[in-house]
Design an enzyme around this catalytic site. Structure first.
Site, PDB file in Angstrom:
ATOM      1  N   PRO A 133      41.987  48.610  38.707  1.00 28.64           N
ATOM      2  CA  PRO A 133      43.100  48.738  39.656  1.00 28.64           C
ATOM      3  C   PRO A 133      43.344  47.459  40.455  1.00 28.64           C
ATOM      4  O   PRO A 133      44.352  47.349  41.139  1.00 28.64           O
ATOM      5  CB  PRO A 133      42.635  49.878  40.588  1.00 28.64           C
ATOM      6  CG  PRO A 133      41.148  49.877  40.498  1.00 28.64           C
ATOM      7  CD  PRO A 133      40.791  49.371  39.132  1.00 28.64           C
ATOM      8  N   ALA A 167      33.114  46.108  39.610  1.00 30.66           N
ATOM      9  CA  ALA A 167      33.017  45.205  38.464  1.00 30.66           C
ATOM     10  C   ALA A 167      31.861  45.670  37.576  1.00 30.66           C
ATOM     11  O   ALA A 167      30.863  46.217  38.068  1.00 30.66           O
ATOM     12  CB  ALA A 167      32.791  43.783  38.952  1.00 30.66           C
ATOM     13  N   ASN A 168      32.002  45.488  36.303  1.00 28.34           N
ATOM     14  CA  ASN A 168      30.976  45.806  35.282  1.00 28.34           C
ATOM     15  C   ASN A 168      30.748  47.295  35.027  1.00 28.34           C
ATOM     16  O   ASN A 168      29.872  47.658  34.243  1.00 28.34           O
ATOM     17  CB  ASN A 168      29.627  45.126  35.595  1.00 28.34           C
ATOM     18  CG  ASN A 168      29.748  43.630  35.423  1.00 28.34           C
ATOM     19  OD1 ASN A 168      30.488  43.169  34.546  1.00 28.34           O
ATOM     20  ND2 ASN A 168      29.082  42.871  36.259  1.00 28.34           N
ATOM     21  N   ASP A 191      41.819  39.198  31.333  1.00 24.23           N
ATOM     22  CA  ASP A 191      40.791  38.691  30.429  1.00 24.23           C
ATOM     23  C   ASP A 191      39.388  39.087  30.897  1.00 24.23           C
ATOM     24  O   ASP A 191      38.485  39.280  30.079  1.00 24.23           O
ATOM     25  CB  ASP A 191      40.887  37.168  30.318  1.00 24.23           C
ATOM     26  CG  ASP A 191      42.165  36.745  29.609  1.00 24.23           C
ATOM     27  OD1 ASP A 191      42.632  37.497  28.735  1.00 24.23           O
ATOM     28  OD2 ASP A 191      42.710  35.681  29.945  1.00 24.23           O
ATOM     29  N   GLY A 192      39.209  39.216  32.213  1.00 26.05           N
ATOM     30  CA  GLY A 192      37.897  39.592  32.748  1.00 26.05           C
ATOM     31  C   GLY A 192      37.559  41.024  32.353  1.00 26.05           C
ATOM     32  O   GLY A 192      36.416  41.332  31.996  1.00 26.05           O
ATOM     33  N   GLY A 233      46.665  41.580  33.972  1.00 28.40           N
ATOM     34  CA  GLY A 233      45.747  40.648  34.618  1.00 28.40           C
ATOM     35  C   GLY A 233      46.465  39.395  35.080  1.00 28.40           C
ATOM     36  O   GLY A 233      47.680  39.408  35.291  1.00 28.40           O
ATOM     37  N   ARG A 298      41.032  34.449  45.606  1.00 24.18           N
ATOM     38  CA  ARG A 298      41.446  35.606  44.819  1.00 24.18           C
ATOM     39  C   ARG A 298      42.632  36.333  45.438  1.00 24.18           C
ATOM     40  O   ARG A 298      43.465  36.903  44.738  1.00 24.18           O
ATOM     41  CB  ARG A 298      40.266  36.580  44.669  1.00 24.18           C
ATOM     42  CG  ARG A 298      39.879  36.673  43.222  1.00 24.18           C
ATOM     43  CD  ARG A 298      38.939  37.741  42.836  1.00 24.18           C
ATOM     44  NE  ARG A 298      38.579  37.492  41.439  1.00 24.18           N
ATOM     45  CZ  ARG A 298      39.295  37.886  40.405  1.00 24.18           C
ATOM     46  NH1 ARG A 298      40.399  38.571  40.571  1.00 24.18           N
ATOM     47  NH2 ARG A 298      38.933  37.584  39.178  1.00 24.18           N
ATOM     48  N   ARG A 304      46.388  31.830  42.191  1.00 26.15           N
ATOM     49  CA  ARG A 304      45.177  31.101  42.579  1.00 26.15           C
ATOM     50  C   ARG A 304      44.832  30.022  41.570  1.00 26.15           C
ATOM     51  O   ARG A 304      44.274  28.983  41.933  1.00 26.15           O
ATOM     52  CB  ARG A 304      43.993  32.065  42.755  1.00 26.15           C
ATOM     53  CG  ARG A 304      43.461  32.690  41.468  1.00 26.15           C
ATOM     54  CD  ARG A 304      42.481  33.815  41.781  1.00 26.15           C
ATOM     55  NE  ARG A 304      41.878  34.435  40.599  1.00 26.15           N
ATOM     56  CZ  ARG A 304      42.453  35.383  39.874  1.00 26.15           C
ATOM     57  NH1 ARG A 304      43.673  35.777  40.168  1.00 26.15           N
ATOM     58  NH2 ARG A 304      41.828  35.907  38.836  1.00 26.15           N
ATOM     59  N   GLU A 540      34.539  33.777  33.867  1.00 33.91           N
ATOM     60  CA  GLU A 540      33.300  34.024  34.609  1.00 33.91           C
ATOM     61  C   GLU A 540      32.530  32.713  34.693  1.00 33.91           C
ATOM     62  O   GLU A 540      32.477  31.964  33.709  1.00 33.91           O
ATOM     63  CB  GLU A 540      32.415  35.028  33.860  1.00 33.91           C
ATOM     64  CG  GLU A 540      32.885  36.452  33.903  1.00 33.91           C
ATOM     65  CD  GLU A 540      32.748  37.078  35.279  1.00 33.91           C
ATOM     66  OE1 GLU A 540      31.675  36.919  35.905  1.00 33.91           O
ATOM     67  OE2 GLU A 540      33.715  37.705  35.737  1.00 33.91           O
TER      68      GLU A 540
END
Ligand SMILES: CCCCCCCCCCCCC/C=C/[C@@H](O)[C@H](COP(=O)(O)O)NC(=O)CCCCCCCCCCCCCCC
Ligand SMILES: Nc1ncnc2c1ncn2[C@@H]1O[C@H](COP(=O)(O)OP(=O)(O)O)[C@@H](O)[C@H]1O
Ligand SMILES: [Ca+2]
Length: 583
Positions: A133, A167-168, A191-192, A233, A298, A304, A540
């Site tokens: 989100p 995250a993750n 992409d993340g 993204g 961010r 950014r 990353e």
């Protein structure tokens, strides 16, 4: 006329009369004039039919059904040009057919659905969907629910949707939970987010196969589940480079029809084992610095990267390093051959046979144990040493809206190789020229300070410094670093004292360029220029500087088909003009 999957009859679309024909592979309808002569034909491959419904049906903005018993509605993929020469937008085409009887209507829907099943065995039935989100402009949820979910519903795909809370989470879910019953995994994000899915699926597949990801020499098992990307993204490079446009509806349609695009993946290792995987950009120097800087901003959203890119350009940095690479076979292709990897690419098809020689089709490639790394005899390792503005490795073109032809315009999605781009230290204007060429069709490799090599593996190390013979690896993942650490890393010297690397090591000495360069630029940042940069691995920051990366040919598959050549495929405007849609 009716046979197995074939059907032919007169139909009406609006007030016009047509002859509709289903051949099994193709569904077409031809307008007839008053003397029953053919006027124009619209032809849709069955593989691109999205769904068939009884009655008059609208699905967007909401589903409306008027179940007139002599009407059926066919939904299919419709193409339109983006205006640029490559990449086609897909939209949902919809045609309502009237027939003389309910019996004939039922025959049409039955036959079209049967043809769909027979000719589209690869279509997903059940998908696991992760929505970030917070990706890009934070519109992931809205994009999914308003544009994508209605299409999945129309196509009869059932979805388990997870909106991530951290995250993750998606990666961990894939690593821990049973994925039985899911044909594919979809990420709504950038992409993340794609990278999380990539890590989860590759890791899960190796766990199941009993393979050790930390072993650099092991041939990893390709993932059986496809990945779908709904772009939401900031850079959306993986989507752009595999579909050709950033458009959630186009991507949803590729997922629905079960398109399949294999993709090369780089594994990145440090001495102690695997660090991460990368598909788009493994970059040291400029791109690492831009990412580290951008993390502090961010809140700016996708902007950014432009802000940080400008700041890092102005800080005029270069870094010392030793790059070693294992060249790929130069007879197969070259990063400067000015070809493009487009849908149906012959270089990638030939690579499938080379990478998986025992498989007659893509489906059996999962049983191949051909060692792509150690049994190759393509060449010897090459070593170069010096100061670089940036060192980048990409195993695909990495085209994105910022750079429509990408970091390496002739790179291939699935040929088992990557392109290593070395940009030697140069004058600021030279580097600007290099960057600027990414936005146009001018060749960014045609500059005296730029080299590009097609490779199978790359090693990067720091030159021994005069005072410190050895740098220790930086501990902890970037996620665990605080803001200071993320950007310009402090490391512990062998004596144990903490010292900023800017004050020591090879980069401590100013280059001639910095001594004589633009005083404004030097004044801005050079006085604090650090000696080492960081690696940007698909967005990353890596915890290590000294790494070894290896390309794994076709390790994952996406619901995509590569970039369609807009110049070669007729678009929906042609349908309206009455040409046959050629696929
Ligand atoms: C002068 C204009 C220069 C334009 C240069 C464009 C180069 C663009 C190369 C893009 C490669 C993209 C590779 C993809 C990386 C992504 O995996 C990764 C993660 O994406 P996510 O946040 O969506 O999850 N993205 C990134 O790491 C972002 C890299 C973006 C670098 C952009 C740099 C912009 C530079 C602007 C320089 C301006 C200089 C102006 C001087 C006056
Ligand atoms: N719910 C969440 N909260 C915070 N971060 C998340 C969440 N879900 C995913 N992420 C992380 O956000 C990062 C950026 O996501 P991404 O979708 O690629 O957006 P962007 O392209 O804007 O960077 C990814 O590294 C991902 O791991
Ligand atoms: Ca490749």
């Amino acid at each position: 006329m009716e046979t197995d999957l074939q059907l032919e009859s007169t139909v009406w679309v609006g007030s016009k009369i047509y002859r509709a024909v289903l051949t099994g592979w193709q569904f077409n309808w031809t307008e007839l004039d008053k003397k029953n002569r053919d006027k124009k034909t619209i032809s849709v491959p069955v593989a691109e039919v999205v769904g068939v419904e009884e009655g008059r049906v609208e699905i967007l903005p909401q589903k409306l059904i008027d179940d007139t018993d002599k009407v059926f509605t066919v939904f299919y993929v419709k193409r339109s040009s983006t205006g640029s020469s490559y990449g086609l937008l897909w939209t949902l085409g919809r045609t309502q057919f009237s027939v003389p009887s309910r019996v004939l209507r039922d025959q049409w829907t039955k036959h079209l659905r049967a043809a769909l099943k027979t000719h589209s065995p690869v279509r997903p039935n059940r998908l696991l969907v992760f929505i970030n989100p917070y990706g890009g402009k934070k519109k992931g949820r809205k994009i999914y629910h308003s544009l994508v979910a209605p299409l999945f519903e129309l196509a009869g795909i059932s979805c388990h949707v997870i909106v991530t809370e951290r995250a993750n989470q998606a990666r961990d879910h894939l690593l821990k939970k049973d994925l039985t019953g899911f044909d594919g995994v979809v990420c709504v994000g950038g992409d993340g987010m794609f990278s999380e899915i990539l890590h989860g699926l590759i890791g899960q597949t190796q766990q199941e196969a009993g393979l050790c990801e930390n072993d650099l020499t092991v041939t990893l098992q390709p993932c059986p589940r496809h990945i779908g990307i709904i772009p939401a993204g900031s850079t959306d490079c993986v989507c752009y480079a595999t579909v050709g446009v950033i458009d959630p509806v186009t991507s949803a349609l590729h997922i629905i029809i079960g398109d399949s695009q294999p993709l090369d993946v780089c594994s990145v290792h440090q001495a102690s084992g695997l660090v991460r995987y990368s598909v788009s950009l493994l970059g040291y120097g400029f791109y690492g610095d831009v990412l580290a800087e951008s993390e502090k901003h961010r809140w700016m959203g996708p902007l950014r990267y432009d802000y940080s890119g400008t700041m890092m350009y102005l800080s005029n940095r270069s870094y010392a390093g030793i790059v070693q690479y294992l060249p790929a076979d130069p007879l197969l292709s070259s990063p400067r051959d000015r070809t493009r990897c487009l849908s149906g690419c012959s270089v990638c098809s030939r690579s499938t046979e080379r990478l998986f020689p025992h498989s007659s089709d893509a489906g059996s490639l999962y049983s191949s144990h051909y060692n792509q790394f150690s049994s190759d005899s393509e060449g010897e390792w090459v070593t170069v040493e010096g100061r670089f503005r940036c060192v980048s490795l990409t195993c695909m073109s990495s085209s994105c809206p910022k750079s429509p032809l990408g970091l390496s315009p002739s790179a291939h999605l699935a040929d088992g190789t990557g392109d290593l781009i070395l940009v030697w230290d140069t004058h600021p204007l030279g580097f600007l020229k290099f960057l600027y060429r990414h936005t146009s069709t001018e060749d960014q490799f045609d500059l005296p300070f730029v080299e590009v090599h097609r490779v199978k593996a790359v090693r990067f190390s720091l030159p021994p410094s005069k005072e410190e013979e050895e740098y220790e690896e930086i501990g902890g993942l970037s996620g665990g670093m605080d803001e200071e650490e993320r950007g310009y890393i402090e490391t512990v010297s062998r004596s144990g004292s903490q010292q900023h690397l800017a004050d020591r090591g090879p980069g401590r000495e100013m280059t001639n360029l910095q001594k004589t360069g633009n005083p404004f630029l030097c004044g801005l940042c050079c006085s604090k220029a650090p000696a080492v940069s960081v690696w940007n691995c698909d967005g990353e920051i890596l915890p290590s500087i000294e790494i070894l990366s290896r390309v794994h040919g076709q390790l994952v598959r996406l619901y995509a088909r590569g970039i369609e050549d807009g110049a070669a495929v007729h678009c929906s405007e042609d349908i309206e003009r009455g040409c046959t849609l050629q696929i």
